[in-house]
Structure formats: C-alpha cells, structure tokens
Design a protein around this motif. Structure first.
Motif, PDB file in Angstrom:
ATOM      1  N   GLN A   1      -5.800   3.680  -3.324  1.00  0.00           N
ATOM      2  CA  GLN A   1      -5.307   4.741  -2.684  1.00  0.00           C
ATOM      3  C   GLN A   1      -4.536   4.229  -1.383  1.00  0.00           C
ATOM      4  O   GLN A   1      -4.403   5.116  -0.315  1.00  0.00           O
ATOM      5  CB  GLN A   1      -6.639   5.566  -2.095  1.00  0.00           C
ATOM      6  N   GLY A   2      -4.555   3.002  -1.025  1.00  0.00           N
ATOM      7  CA  GLY A   2      -3.682   2.506  -0.223  1.00  0.00           C
ATOM      8  C   GLY A   2      -4.512   1.541   0.956  1.00  0.00           C
ATOM      9  O   GLY A   2      -3.744   1.069   1.750  1.00  0.00           O
ATOM     10  N   LYS A   3      -5.611   1.604   0.827  1.00  0.00           N
ATOM     11  CA  LYS A   3      -6.772   0.853   2.009  1.00  0.00           C
ATOM     12  C   LYS A   3      -6.673  -0.637   1.338  1.00  0.00           C
ATOM     13  O   LYS A   3      -7.907  -1.083   1.062  1.00  0.00           O
ATOM     14  CB  LYS A   3      -8.013   1.521   1.993  1.00  0.00           C
ATOM     15  N   THR A   4      -5.585  -1.386   1.376  1.00  0.00           N
ATOM     16  CA  THR A   4      -5.589  -2.427   0.749  1.00  0.00           C
ATOM     17  C   THR A   4      -6.568  -3.671   1.571  1.00  0.00           C
ATOM     18  O   THR A   4      -6.840  -4.404   1.157  1.00  0.00           O
ATOM     19  CB  THR A   4      -4.311  -3.061   0.776  1.00  0.00           C
ATOM     20  N   ASP A   5      -6.529  -3.307   2.772  1.00  0.00           N
ATOM     21  CA  ASP A   5      -7.747  -3.977   3.676  1.00  0.00           C
ATOM     22  C   ASP A   5      -9.099  -4.163   2.999  1.00  0.00           C
ATOM     23  O   ASP A   5      -9.892  -5.332   3.376  1.00  0.00           O
ATOM     24  CB  ASP A   5      -7.709  -3.737   5.065  1.00  0.00           C
ATOM     25  N   ASN A   6      -9.536  -3.595   2.210  1.00  0.00           N
ATOM     26  CA  ASN A   6     -10.777  -3.321   1.563  1.00  0.00           C
ATOM     27  C   ASN A   6     -10.888  -4.378   0.550  1.00  0.00           C
ATOM     28  O   ASN A   6     -12.019  -4.721  -0.098  1.00  0.00           O
ATOM     29  CB  ASN A   6     -11.303  -1.879   0.859  1.00  0.00           C
ATOM     30  N   PHE A   7      -9.672  -4.932   0.117  1.00  0.00           N
ATOM     31  CA  PHE A   7      -9.815  -6.185  -1.010  1.00  0.00           C
ATOM     32  C   PHE A   7     -10.406  -7.310  -0.260  1.00  0.00           C
ATOM     33  O   PHE A   7     -10.860  -8.216  -1.227  1.00  0.00           O
ATOM     34  CB  PHE A   7      -8.372  -6.530  -1.395  1.00  0.00           C
ATOM     35  N   VAL A   8     -10.513  -7.392   0.911  1.00  0.00           N
ATOM     36  CA  VAL A   8     -11.259  -8.431   1.708  1.00  0.00           C
ATOM     37  C   VAL A   8     -12.742  -8.385   1.288  1.00  0.00           C
ATOM     38  O   VAL A   8     -13.302  -9.458   0.788  1.00  0.00           O
ATOM     39  CB  VAL A   8     -10.973  -8.620   3.241  1.00  0.00           C
TER      40      VAL A   8
END
Length: 189
Positions: free
Chosen positions: A14-21
């Motif tokens: 959904q676009g919260k790519t920082d959560n991949f960390v």
C-alpha cells in the motif's frame, strides 16, 4: 504487540515501503546463514543476501496473502534460487565443507560446538546424500520450517519433503547415533 509478516507485506504493498526494513531486520541473519552454508564464502554470501532482499522488495507487489504462503517461505525460495543462479553463472557446484575451520566468520550454528571435526564429518556426510536431501534436512532442523514451507521453497510436495526428511534422519542416526545428532541440533540453534 509485534506486527505480522503478512500485515507488513500489506502495508508495503500500500506504499509504506519503509516497513520493509522490519522484514529485513527480522530475516537478514537467517537468510545470510542459509546462503553462507551453501556457498561457504562470506563475501559471496553477503552479496547474495543483498540480492535476495532486493529481489524480494521488487517482487513484493506480486505477493498474494490469499495463497497461504508465508513471507518467510517466499524469501527462502528467492534465496535458494539466487544461490542456484550464482552457481550456474560461475560454473561451480556446491562447496564441500572443509572451509568450516578456515572461515573467520562466526555463525550461530558453530558457536558452542567443541568438536568441529565431528560436525564437519556430519556435514560432509550430508553432502554425500545429495543437495535436495541435505537442503530438506537442514531447512527442517536448522530453520524449524514446516513441510509445507519447505515444499514451497524447493518445489516438491509436503509429503515428499516429510518422507525425504525422515529417511535422511534415519541415515544420519545410523551413521552417527543420537548423541551426535543431538550435538548437531544444539549447535545449529
């Protein structure tokens, strides 16, 4: 309360790519160990681990939570395929485990083991059984994966993985006995 892998994947989609960390931090050591165990070289394992996470990030939009496939299974599958591609590109085969004593890198599975020669013998023996048997055995024992997860990673049925694991376990027990299997299990946790 920790966020589940599937919830993190949904948020990334959904676009919260920082959560991949968070996914990276959770799995980087496990994936590095998995790859290092296959390639036997710290630099190559680091490069392949990076490649694995880059591919996972690139493909995360295609991940479908409705298929009941765990993110970790998908990640291990990517790591396995990346490693296979590495061997194909370099025209090499899986290494033998004579490098265990020579490596300066510390792996959790080797900490606390007193007799590395015996561990080396067991790992070399697993090599003689073939890559698939060794891989199923180690994914089950080392990573505590279910047969469904292992099946997804290596492209076999869960029943085939279960039968292969039990046959491999019996072979290891016949050759080394329960004591050394127990030491192997303790050393890889």
């Amino acid at each position: 309360m920790p966020v589940s892998d599937n919830d993190l994947v949904k948020s990334i989609q959904q676009g919260k790519t920082d959560n991949f960390v968070q996914l990276y931090e959770k799995y980087v050591k496990k994936i590095f160990d998995f790859i290092f165990f296959k390639v036997g070289n710290k630099q190559d394992a680091e490069d392949l681990t990076s490649d694995t996470f880059l591919k996972a990030f690139d493909k995360i939009k295609t991940f479908d939570n409705k298929k009941n496939i765990q993110f970790s299974s998908r990640l291990y599958s990517i790591a396995r395929n990346t490693t296979i591609d590495f061997f194909r590109q370099n025209h090499t085969d899986y290494p033998e485990y004579t490098w265990l004593e020579e490596q300066s890198v510390e792996i959790d599975m080797l900490q606390g083991i007193q007799d590395r020669d015996k561990l080396n013998q067991i790992l070399q023996f697993l090599d003689t059984l073939g890559n698939e048997k060794k891989e199923i055995f180690l994914l089950r024992v080392w990573n505590e994966m279910s047969y469904d997860e292992i099946a997804h990673i290596i492209g076999k049925t869960p029943n085939t993985c279960k039968v292969t694991f039990h046959r491999t376990l019996q072979t290891v027990l016949q050759k080394y006995g329960y004591v050394w299997l127990f030491i192997l299990l303790l050393s890889i946790k």
